[in-house]
Design a protein around this motif. Structure first.
Motif: not given
Length: 120
Positions: A10, A7, A116
């Protein structure tokens, strides 16, 4: 812990905007160079690097692939990454493996990009 890094990665490389050559006679062949931020991991990371691109108007917090009639709003490319560290970068040709089409076939315009790393 690795999902948290995913995360953060990203968020680190969120929506970049670039323009495909609307003014040139020949379309440019896009390539991407992705780096891992030092604060995200002190260990090498492996997994699948996904780059998603959209030309949908307005702000986008997260780009997600579409299927069916909306498939051409989001292009996706991927590359397996092994032992990525902060001291190196990964280059990706978005025409090697792409859905729904090669990135170079996208019409001229402004695009938002998100990278990502789906870690192993």
């Amino acid at each position: 812990m690795r999902r948290t890094q995913l995360r953060l990665f990203a968020l680190f490389i969120t929506a970049l905007t670039f323009t495909f050559g609307a003014s040139s006679q020949t379309k440019p062949h896009p390539t991407f160079k992705v780096n891992l931020a030092p604060e995200l991991s002190s260990e090498p990371l492996s997994g699948r690097l996904l780059i998603m691109m959209t030309n949908r108007p307005g702000p986008v917090e997260k780009i997600t692939p579409s299927y069916g009639p909306d498939a051409h709003y989001v292009w996706v490319t991927a590359k397996e990454v092994y032992g990525l560290t902060t001291k190196q970068s990964v280059e990706l040709d978005p025409d090697d493996l792409a859905y729904p089409e090669k990135f170079s076939s996208a019409p001229a315009g402004n695009y938002k990009i998100q990278a990502v790393l789906d870690v192993n």
